[in-house]
Design a protein around this motif. Sequence first.
Motif, mmCIF file in Angstrom:
data_model
loop_
_atom_site.group_PDB
_atom_site.id
_atom_site.type_symbol
_atom_site.label_atom_id
_atom_site.label_comp_id
_atom_site.label_asym_id
_atom_site.label_seq_id
_atom_site.Cartn_x
_atom_site.Cartn_y
_atom_site.Cartn_z
ATOM 1 N N ALA A 203 -9.863 -2.618 -50.298
ATOM 2 C CA ALA A 203 -10.105 -1.356 -49.593
ATOM 3 C C ALA A 203 -8.801 -0.558 -49.498
ATOM 4 O O ALA A 203 -7.716 -1.129 -49.358
ATOM 5 N N ALA A 204 -8.904 0.760 -49.569
ATOM 6 C CA ALA A 204 -7.710 1.610 -49.591
ATOM 7 C C ALA A 204 -6.884 1.492 -48.326
ATOM 8 O O ALA A 204 -5.673 1.744 -48.342
ATOM 9 N N ASP A 205 -7.531 1.118 -47.205
ATOM 10 C CA ASP A 205 -6.811 1.054 -45.932
ATOM 11 C C ASP A 205 -6.261 -0.337 -45.615
ATOM 12 O O ASP A 205 -5.774 -0.571 -44.517
ATOM 13 N N VAL A 206 -6.342 -1.283 -46.576
ATOM 14 C CA VAL A 206 -5.806 -2.623 -46.342
ATOM 15 C C VAL A 206 -4.300 -2.572 -46.131
ATOM 16 O O VAL A 206 -3.747 -3.284 -45.291
ATOM 17 N N ILE A 207 -3.631 -1.712 -46.887
ATOM 18 C CA ILE A 207 -2.179 -1.560 -46.740
ATOM 19 C C ILE A 207 -1.884 -0.197 -46.124
ATOM 20 O O ILE A 207 -2.321 0.829 -46.626
ATOM 21 N N ARG A 211 5.850 5.774 -43.031
ATOM 22 C CA ARG A 211 6.808 6.641 -43.704
ATOM 23 C C ARG A 211 8.228 6.391 -43.206
ATOM 24 O O ARG A 211 8.497 6.404 -41.996
ATOM 25 N N GLY A 212 9.128 6.142 -44.147
ATOM 26 C CA GLY A 212 10.515 5.915 -43.803
ATOM 27 C C GLY A 212 10.828 4.490 -43.378
ATOM 28 O O GLY A 212 12.001 4.149 -43.191
ATOM 29 N N PHE A 213 9.785 3.650 -43.232
ATOM 30 C CA PHE A 213 9.991 2.264 -42.787
ATOM 31 C C PHE A 213 9.512 1.244 -43.811
ATOM 32 O O PHE A 213 10.202 0.279 -44.096
ATOM 33 N N GLY A 214 8.292 1.437 -44.328
ATOM 34 C CA GLY A 214 7.773 0.467 -45.289
ATOM 35 C C GLY A 214 6.271 0.353 -45.186
ATOM 36 O O GLY A 214 5.566 1.353 -44.999
ATOM 37 N N TYR A 215 5.764 -0.880 -45.282
ATOM 38 C CA TYR A 215 4.333 -1.118 -45.335
ATOM 39 C C TYR A 215 3.931 -2.228 -44.367
ATOM 40 O O TYR A 215 4.730 -3.114 -44.057
ATOM 41 N N THR A 216 2.685 -2.157 -43.932
ATOM 42 C CA THR A 216 2.147 -3.193 -43.054
ATOM 43 C C THR A 216 0.664 -3.353 -43.344
ATOM 44 O O THR A 216 0.055 -2.512 -44.038
ATOM 45 N N LEU A 217 0.071 -4.436 -42.876
ATOM 46 C CA LEU A 217 -1.357 -4.626 -43.029
ATOM 47 C C LEU A 217 -2.078 -3.582 -42.198
ATOM 48 O O LEU A 217 -1.665 -3.272 -41.072
ATOM 49 N N GLY A 218 -3.140 -3.012 -42.748
ATOM 50 C CA GLY A 218 -3.836 -1.932 -42.075
ATOM 51 C C GLY A 218 -4.525 -2.346 -40.781
ATOM 52 O O GLY A 218 -4.765 -3.534 -40.529
ATOM 53 N N ASP A 219 -4.814 -1.370 -39.962
ATOM 54 C CA ASP A 219 -5.498 -1.637 -38.688
ATOM 55 C C ASP A 219 -6.866 -2.268 -38.964
ATOM 56 O O ASP A 219 -7.592 -1.853 -39.856
ATOM 57 N N GLY A 220 -7.197 -3.293 -38.186
ATOM 58 C CA GLY A 220 -8.474 -3.958 -38.361
ATOM 59 C C GLY A 220 -8.431 -5.124 -39.316
ATOM 60 O O GLY A 220 -9.435 -5.811 -39.525
ATOM 61 N N TYR A 221 -7.254 -5.326 -39.931
ATOM 62 C CA TYR A 221 -7.115 -6.448 -40.850
ATOM 63 C C TYR A 221 -6.174 -7.503 -40.270
ATOM 64 O O TYR A 221 -5.978 -8.551 -40.811
#
Length: 221
Positions: A203-207, A211-221
Motif C-alpha cells: 500500500a502507498a501509505d505503508v512508508i 520531510r527533512g528527517f527520513g522515513y517511518t512506518l505509516g500510521d496504522g501499521y
Amino acid sequence: MTRILVIEDDDRIAETLSAGLGRSGFLVERESDGEAGWYRGDTEEFDAIVLDLGLPQIDGLTVLKRWRQAGRMTPILILTARVQWEERVEGIEAGADDYVIKPFHVMEIAARLRALVRRVNGHATSVISFGSYQLNLRTLSVTSDGLPIDLSPQEFKLVSYLVQNRGRVLSQLQITEHIYNQDFERDSNVVEVLVARVRKRLAADVIKTRRGFGYTLGDGY
C-alpha cells in the motif's frame, strides 16, 4: 534488514560466519581486531554484534566493557573457544547477551541473533504483523492475508528495517547503512527510488515520508 558486526580474527571462521549469516538474510560487516571493532561498535549503529574474546590489539572482554561503560546497549553475542565456566560468567556479567562456544553451527548463531534482535525490539516471534501484512524474519518473506508478495532483496530489507523500528524515523544514511554493504556507492537518490518501488508493491501509505528527517512506518501499521 538486520545489520551485524562480526569481530573475529580467524579468517576462516569469520568468512564462514559472514557467508552463512549473509545467506540467512543478515547484512554483515567484519573487523579482525579489537581496536577497530571497538571503534566501529562505538561510532556506528548495528542491530547486534558477534564478538570473539581472543582478539589482537584489545581483547574482546575489554571491548565489551568499554561499550557498556559508554552506555552502548547493542546486543552482544560472545563467540569464543574458551570453555571455563568462570570466563562465561565474567562475559555475561560484563554485559554480554548470549554466549556460544566454538566450534559452532552458523544456523544456531543466526537463530540466536534473530532472538536477540527480536527481544530488543519487543517482538516475541519471527513473524511480525503490520496492518494486513506479515513479515517473516526467518523465511525472509512478506505476505498479505497469507498470500506472498514478490519483493526484491533490497525491498525486503527496507520493509524489514522499518517494521523492526516501528515508531522511529530513519534517516537516509541509516537506511543505506542497514541495506547496503560498507563499500556501496552512496547515491542520495537510491533510497528514494527504493521507497517508491516498495510503495508500488505494498500500500502507498505503508512508508511515510518525514520531510527533512527520513522515513517511518505509516500510521496504522
